[in-house]
Scaffold this active site. Structure first.
Site, PDB file in Angstrom:
ATOM      1  N   CYS A 135      62.145  33.260  39.240  1.00 49.51           N
ATOM      2  CA  CYS A 135      62.580  34.471  38.530  1.00 49.51           C
ATOM      3  C   CYS A 135      63.008  34.145  37.103  1.00 49.51           C
ATOM      4  O   CYS A 135      63.903  33.336  36.894  1.00 49.51           O
ATOM      5  CB  CYS A 135      63.755  35.099  39.261  1.00 49.51           C
ATOM      6  N   CYS A 408      28.534  39.419  22.563  1.00 45.20           N
ATOM      7  CA  CYS A 408      27.740  40.631  22.790  1.00 45.20           C
ATOM      8  C   CYS A 408      27.659  40.951  24.276  1.00 45.20           C
ATOM      9  O   CYS A 408      27.775  42.097  24.694  1.00 45.20           O
ATOM     10  CB  CYS A 408      26.356  40.506  22.173  1.00 45.20           C
ATOM     11  N   CYS A 412      29.070  44.520  25.860  1.00 41.82           N
ATOM     12  CA  CYS A 412      28.025  45.471  26.295  1.00 41.82           C
ATOM     13  C   CYS A 412      28.521  46.297  27.475  1.00 41.82           C
ATOM     14  O   CYS A 412      28.973  45.748  28.481  1.00 41.82           O
ATOM     15  CB  CYS A 412      26.756  44.710  26.679  1.00 41.82           C
TER      16      CYS A 412
END
Lengths: 461, 433
Positions: A135, A408, A412
């Site tokens: 934690c 790319c 896409c």
């Protein structure tokens, strides 16, 4: 149907999916319900030192209309009386003998306190104990949680105290808020831990309210760091998980790892298994959609395992770990280029603008006659769907200039439209490590690098 | 009656805006006659920048609130959306309405008048073309006066489009926005009636004619005096709905978008049966395919290859429309097959109301000012200048080619404003030399 059952350091569960120690495992009634839905196990919300909670507790990060890509919280461990938790743990375990009931614990750092809580947990009949060294908020200010997990010596010492008493399997839960999880993991193993789990939440500030300028979540005008979890943390969790999987000491120990951090779907689950997790813990996805998501976690994982011919979880665990490598061992001669399938392409030009503005300027816009077209070059007096659609150019990759960066492909929006195609580079395979062993000067002298490039025919535009 | 589509809720708008791919050099923007940067305005909705979104729209299209409602988006932006092929196109029109409504409902002005140039421009006709031209010129600092023959500005957006598609308030809010840019709109002023051409020419440095078209032409059949003019039918439905008389069995003559609108209100306001008659076939009808589909869903019936020959009546009340069946012959001047009557095929369509919506007469102002024309429309050059130097024109009154629409009128008004500005600025520079 594949066999999804696991035996995790002696803890048995009908499937690898456990609810992580968190609000979804706050009470016996909740865990009863979760088990009815089919969860294989549950790690009880951490019990231990007395606490008081605050509100608001949870912040969330939303993006692009998607809610809760991540959550952060300043909630502490269980604020229910210890006796109530212990009674309910006993009750749940009695009703669900085939499920894994693990109890997370966190107390002040004294051997007495740890001994006391371990004995109490074992008395419930629980299957295992998870030590919460993770934690990052609240408890850490009191010397617990990540204050322990961040210091390997503390980690080892406390684990030792626990192992001296414990008769049931002990899992040490690691914090990601460290430079490397390997030293605390090794420390836990040195003390005899039976298993590891990771990741706990990541320290974070989720945001600022632009109307009030308050920190999110707002606690009476104040706010602060909290634990970050959910789909957005998955890549970090996978990296930390695999860093244990490839560590020789951890590997040698043979202890199983319980993986967590953003698991929302069976796909995420399969990736965690492939990178070395044996059991899988889920929290944020359940906090978003409820216990019912277990159905597709199991169903999807089963279908994938059947399709791949995996018969048991053990067949999958760590299957992709051998592929984890360092940059210096990558093949510098491996060549991939992007190729756009014009039949699938919808001509959104997102690949074009990404490549042209931010990558390597190797996508052209080409009209039907094969001529290069500049964007926004249409006549302002032309309009209408037929004109706009019929004159719209097609993005085309100049493969000779493509460096294979894969941007790319990533932007896409159409699946399978832009593929990265492997092409022969014409150069023999060589890694950076191999190269700099035989020609150390290429790593220190740009001229030597240039000579090497010319020699082997590497041209950088 | 209220708008057919309810406004998008905030949630719907954000979800839809996030569905937009944010195409680069987007086809929707190309397809829009005013070339609104659609991905940009949609992205601004997604980020919660609604004023910026409206500004993006209105920068390219000052009548963006009307166009959001009346544009044939299926033929323009949404028809070109890359998601259209295998998916549902983005609801561009409704997102545009969401963003423009945001600023109009809050009285936010996104533009300021430009620094005064001292030049004066007269605009004749306060329809979408005229208001756009006036607004753009005011943004550039010119002093503009719009003369409008009707009582209210914004032409067909105010009077000619049924409330189902555009409420009057939307059209008037656009005119008010233009007024706040410093444009003076003088209503009930008509060239040749109470406004002299000499006065206009002498007092202004340039003129923009945006006079629209004339009334509905005559069919030349007996009983025609009992036929209701489609545009007045729509006007009454908007301006004085309680005065609109709707028959029990209504026949609408024509198959354009106005005819569909007339049939729609007749049907919605209580007609039991509404039939549209058209002398050609559904292939030649000028209503957009989506309008035709809409009409069919409304329960409107169609009689193609049907030509009215006489309105039958008794005691001043229509009892039926006598028609003749047609067949398609050789192509006529418009290039479409000419319909020819089939001898002996007369029949009667029983009805008690006949509405005609068969286009509008060519602009009369061309003759009044002695302007050159093209097929009866005012002829303009590439700069929207008429045969009279300094006199420009745009909107339906120049639409010799293509179909008349609000968005085309807006683009004319905008481009003409830029042309007028170039002329006036050239004059200012010459004066300074």
């Amino acid at each position: 149907m594949a066999d999804l059952s696991i035996n995790f350091a002696g803890i048995k569960s009908p499937n690898p999916f456990w609810l992580a120690s968190a609000p979804p495992t706050n009470s016996g009634a909740q865990i009863h319900r979760a088990f009815e839905y089919g969860w294989g196990g549950a790690v009880w919300k951490t019990i231990g030192a007395p606490v008081l909670n605050v509100s608001n507790r949870y912040g969330a990060w939303h993006y692009g209309g998607q809610k809760m890509l991540a959550i952060n919280n300043v909630e502490l461990i269980s604020d229910r009386p210890l006796e109530v938790n212990l009674r309910e743990i006993r009750d749940v375990k009695r009703h669900w003998p085939d499920r894994a009931v693990i109890v997370s614990a966190m107390v002040e750092s004294t051997p007495e306190a740890w001994r006391d809580i371990i004995l109490k947990i074992e008395d419930t009949g629980a299957d295992g104990i998870e030590l919460n060294y993770g934690c990052p908020h609240g408890m850490s200010e009191r010397g617990m949680g990540s204050a322990v997990g961040q210091v390997p010596e503390y980690c080892q010492q406390i684990t030792q105290w626990v192992m001296d008493v414990a008769k049931i399997p002990v899992i040490v839960k690691l914090t990601p808020n460290v430079a490397s999880v390997v030293p605390p993991a090794r420390a836990a193993l040195a003390a005899g831990a039976n298993a590891l789990s990771l990741i706990n939440t990541i320290n974070s500030i989720i945001g600022v309210d632009l109307d009030t300028l308050e920190i999110i979540p707002n606690i009476g005008g104040k706010g602060g760091h909290g634990g970050y979890a959910g789909p957005a943390v998955k890549p970090i969790a996978l990296n930390l998980l695999s860093s244990l999987g490839v560590d020789p000491v951890v590997k040698q120990s043979g202890v199983p790892i319980s993986g967590m951090g953003g698991i929302s779907t069976w796909r995420d689950a399969a990736e965690f298994l492939l990178l070395g997790a044996t059991s899988l813990q889920v929290c944020t996805a359940v906090m978003h959609y409820g216990y019912r998501i277990i159905e597709d976690l199991i169903d999807g994982l089963n279908a994938w395992m059947d399709a791949k011919g995996f018969k048991t979880i053990a067949d999958v665990v760590g299957k992709s770990l051998p592929r984890i490598s360092d940059f210096k061992d990558f093949d510098l001669s491996f060549r991939a280029v992007a190729r756009i399938n014009p039949d699938k392409c919808i001509r959104c030009n997102l690949c074009y603008v990404a490549c042209n503005d931010t990558a390597h300027q190797c996508i052209d816009l080409v009209d039907a006659s094969g001529n290069l077209v500049q964007p926004y070059s249409y006549d302002v007096r032309s309009n209408g769907k037929h004109e706009a659609v019929s004159t719209r150019p097609q993005p085309v990759v100049r493969e000779e200039d493509c460096v294979g960066c894969r941007l790319c492909h990533n932007v896409c929006p159409v699946d399978g439209c832009i593929e990265m195609v492997e092409l022969p580079s014409g150069r023999p395979s060589i890694t950076w490590d191999e190269l700099t062993k035989v020609r150390p000067e290429v790593g220190t002298d740009w001229e030597a690098m240039q000579r090497y490039r010319e020699e082997v025919g590497i041209e950088i535009h | 009656m209220s708008e057919y589509h309810p406004p998008l809720t905030d949630h719907e708008a954000v979800v839809e805006a996030n569905r937009c791919l944010y195409c680069y050099d987007a086809p929707c923007t190309h397809a829009c006659p005013t070339h609104i940067d659609i991905p940009r305005f949609i992205k601004k909705i997604a980020t919660g920048n609604l004023v910026g979104s409206a500004r993006t729209i209105l920068e390219s299209n000052l009548m963006g609130a009307s166009c959001a409602r009346v544009c044939p988006v299926e033929e323009l932006c949404e028809g070109a959306c890359v998601l259209g092929a295998e998916h549902k196109p983005i609801m561009i029109g409704r997102l545009q309405r969401y963003a423009t409504d945001y600023v109009y409902q809050r009285g936010i002005d996104v533009f300021k008048p430009g620094a005064p140039t001292g030049k004066k421009v007269a605009v004749i006709g306060a329809g979408p073309a005229g208001l756009t031209c006036a607004g753009e010129l005011a943004k550039l600092g010119h002093s503009v006066t719009v003369f409008e023959k009707r009582e209210l500005p914004n032409g067909l957006s105010t009077y000619g489009i049924i409330v189902l598609r555009e409420p009057v308030e939307v059209a008037l809010a656009e005119a008010e926005m233009v007024r706040r840019l410093g444009v003076e709109i003088k209503t009930q002023m008509e060239l040749g009636r109470n406004l002299s051409w000499e006065e206009v020419r002498n007092n202004y440095d340039a003129v923009f004619l945006s006079v629209g078209l004339g009334s509905v032409p005559q069919l030349g059949i007996p009983g025609e005096e009992l036929i209701v003019d489609g545009l007045s039918y729509i006007e009454t439905s908007k301006m004085n709905p309680s005065a609109l008389q709707v028959g029990r069995e209504v026949v609408v003559i024509g198959a354009g978008n106005t005819a569909v609108d007339c049939a729609t209100i007749a049907k919605r306001l209580g007609a039991e049966r509404v039939t549209m008659v058209y002398r050609r076939t559904e292939k030649e009808m000028t209503a957009y395919p989506h309008e035709y589909e809409f009409a069919k869903k409304e329960g409107i019936e169609f009689r193609f290859l049907t030509q009215p020959v006489e309105v039958l009546h008794e005691g001043g009340k229509i009892t039926g429309l006598k028609c003749v069946r047609m067949q398609l012959g050789a192509p006529d001047a418009s290039g479409r097959p000419a319909p020819e009557p089939v001898p002996g095929s007369e029949f009667v369509l029983p009805c008690d109301q006949v509405v005609k919506a068969i286009g509008q007469e060519k602009p009369a102002v061309a003759k009044l000012l002695g302007l050159e024309t093209e097929k009866g429309f005012i002829k303009v050059n590439h700069e929207f200048e008429t045969s009279l130097p300094g006199v420009y024109a745009g909107g339906d009154c120049i639409r010799a080619k293509g179909s008349a629409s609000t968005v085309m009128a807006v683009q004319d008004g905008k481009l003409a404003a830029f042309a007028i500005h170039r002329r006036l600025v050239a004059g200012l520079e010459a004066a300074a030399d």
